[in-house]
Write an enzyme that holds these catalytic residues in place. Structure first.
Site, PDB file in Angstrom:
ATOM      1  N   ARG A   2     -16.922  39.262 -16.901  1.00 40.94           N
ATOM      2  CA  ARG A   2     -15.586  38.965 -16.235  1.00 40.94           C
ATOM      3  C   ARG A   2     -15.457  37.514 -15.504  1.00 40.94           C
ATOM      4  O   ARG A   2     -16.675  37.003 -14.974  1.00 40.94           O
ATOM      5  CB  ARG A   2     -15.246  40.040 -15.011  1.00 40.94           C
ATOM      6  CG  ARG A   2     -13.844  40.029 -14.657  1.00 40.94           C
ATOM      7  CD  ARG A   2     -13.487  40.681 -13.598  1.00 40.94           C
ATOM      8  NE  ARG A   2     -12.025  40.602 -13.054  1.00 40.94           N
ATOM      9  CZ  ARG A   2     -11.767  41.145 -11.845  1.00 40.94           C
ATOM     10  NH1 ARG A   2     -12.612  41.875 -11.098  1.00 40.94           N
ATOM     11  NH2 ARG A   2     -10.409  40.997 -11.749  1.00 40.94           N
ATOM     12  N   HIS A   3     -14.552  37.056 -15.996  1.00 45.06           N
ATOM     13  CA  HIS A   3     -14.189  35.732 -15.287  1.00 45.06           C
ATOM     14  C   HIS A   3     -14.260  35.509 -13.743  1.00 45.06           C
ATOM     15  O   HIS A   3     -14.555  36.574 -13.325  1.00 45.06           O
ATOM     16  CB  HIS A   3     -12.667  34.990 -15.624  1.00 45.06           C
ATOM     17  CG  HIS A   3     -11.728  35.944 -15.120  1.00 45.06           C
ATOM     18  ND1 HIS A   3     -11.187  35.985 -13.944  1.00 45.06           N
ATOM     19  CD2 HIS A   3     -11.109  37.117 -15.905  1.00 45.06           C
ATOM     20  CE1 HIS A   3     -10.268  36.841 -13.647  1.00 45.06           C
ATOM     21  NE2 HIS A   3     -10.052  37.631 -14.785  1.00 45.06           N
ATOM     22  N   ARG A  52      -8.698  31.298 -17.246  1.00 47.90           N
ATOM     23  CA  ARG A  52      -9.618  31.641 -16.333  1.00 47.90           C
ATOM     24  C   ARG A  52     -11.017  32.262 -16.863  1.00 47.90           C
ATOM     25  O   ARG A  52     -12.166  32.265 -16.206  1.00 47.90           O
ATOM     26  CB  ARG A  52      -8.907  32.987 -15.594  1.00 47.90           C
ATOM     27  CG  ARG A  52      -8.561  34.190 -16.242  1.00 47.90           C
ATOM     28  CD  ARG A  52      -7.926  35.025 -15.311  1.00 47.90           C
ATOM     29  NE  ARG A  52      -7.335  36.244 -16.007  1.00 47.90           N
ATOM     30  CZ  ARG A  52      -6.303  36.472 -16.595  1.00 47.90           C
ATOM     31  NH1 ARG A  52      -5.518  35.535 -16.830  1.00 47.90           N
ATOM     32  NH2 ARG A  52      -5.901  37.622 -16.918  1.00 47.90           N
ATOM     33  N   GLU A  76      -7.196  40.100 -21.458  1.00 50.63           N
ATOM     34  CA  GLU A  76      -6.945  41.247 -20.404  1.00 50.63           C
ATOM     35  C   GLU A  76      -5.927  42.081 -21.196  1.00 50.63           C
ATOM     36  O   GLU A  76      -5.021  41.689 -21.902  1.00 50.63           O
ATOM     37  CB  GLU A  76      -6.727  40.712 -19.059  1.00 50.63           C
ATOM     38  CG  GLU A  76      -6.594  41.794 -18.150  1.00 50.63           C
ATOM     39  CD  GLU A  76      -7.744  42.480 -18.022  1.00 50.63           C
ATOM     40  OE1 GLU A  76      -8.112  43.323 -18.975  1.00 50.63           O
ATOM     41  OE2 GLU A  76      -8.238  42.980 -16.792  1.00 50.63           O
ATOM     42  N   HIS A 145     -12.416  39.707 -19.265  1.00 48.92           N
ATOM     43  CA  HIS A 145     -11.648  40.195 -18.068  1.00 48.92           C
ATOM     44  C   HIS A 145     -12.175  41.594 -17.730  1.00 48.92           C
ATOM     45  O   HIS A 145     -13.072  42.108 -18.231  1.00 48.92           O
ATOM     46  CB  HIS A 145     -10.126  40.267 -18.469  1.00 48.92           C
ATOM     47  CG  HIS A 145      -9.673  38.827 -19.101  1.00 48.92           C
ATOM     48  ND1 HIS A 145      -9.065  37.915 -18.292  1.00 48.92           N
ATOM     49  CD2 HIS A 145      -9.763  38.352 -20.103  1.00 48.92           C
ATOM     50  CE1 HIS A 145      -9.015  36.842 -19.173  1.00 48.92           C
ATOM     51  NE2 HIS A 145      -9.282  37.249 -20.330  1.00 48.92           N
TER      52      HIS A 145
END
Length: 204
Positions: A2-3, A52, A76, A145
């Protein structure tokens, strides 16, 4: 993976496909996490095209020399009418939808957004393409995400999404899921398995 944290994460804003920037805390998270990801010696580095995720992947690229490949299928979950709204406002304005999600129902996010199954189809397609590119012994890092990462990983191992949603917690910012190919000692069948969940530079 995940970012890292974004300004909207910190402000509790529903993002979905909103292209949010990393926060100061997020940029520090990337610096802490990137060496751990680089230590996997990845052969492929693929990221959601939202900034992101791409910015998180760029930090890993700088340590590995790999080029980041962007794929919009790794975005996402689309949250429809909720995009850009504060979490408290969404809970106040859409109580029935939030209650359905709290019960584990797979309803479209934000009325006009995606379901979990929608995300599983598009992310799963991308992940399987990446899987087919890997040679024996190679590793890929996929930067994505919270929802799309969880759904993509559990879809790859063949876990029912309702079961996965009930069992697994969400990923923290700049944390990752480790998946390995392996076989049982008595079997020739090789399959993907989850060997680590919500790993991070503070937990690895």
């Amino acid at each position: 993976m995940r970012h890292a944290e974004t300004v909207d994460n910190a402000a509790r804003i529903w993002q979905g496909h909103k292209d949010s920037e990393l926060s100061a805390s997020g940029r520090a998270q990337v610096l802490d996490a990137a060496p751990h990801l680089a230590a996997y010696q990845p052969a492929l580095l693929v990221s959601s095209d939202l900034q992101r995720a791409a910015a998180t992947a760029d930090a890993i690229a700088q340590l590995t020399g790999l080029e980041v490949r962007l794929d919009s299928r790794l975005r996402e979950v689309h949250v429809g009418e909720w995009q850009g709204l504060h979490a408290d406002e969404v809970r106040a304005r859409y109580p029935e939808a939030i209650a359905a999600l709290d019960r584990g129902e797979d309803v479209p996010r934000g009325v006009t957004g995606e379901t979990r199954e929608d995300v599983a189809r598009r992310v799963g397609e991308s992940v399987r393409e990446i899987e087919r590119e890997l040679l024996d012994g190679e590793t890929a890092i996929i930067v994505t995400h919270g929802v799309s990462g969880r759904v993509g990983a559990t879809d790859l191992v063949g876990l029912d999404q309702d079961v996965a949603d009930a069992i697994f917690r969400g990923l923290d910012n700049c944390h990752w899921i480790e998946l390995v190919e392996g076989r049982k000692s008595f079997s020739e069948r090789v399959r993907w398995r989850i060997s680590g969940w919500n790993l991070g530079p503070w937990k690895a």
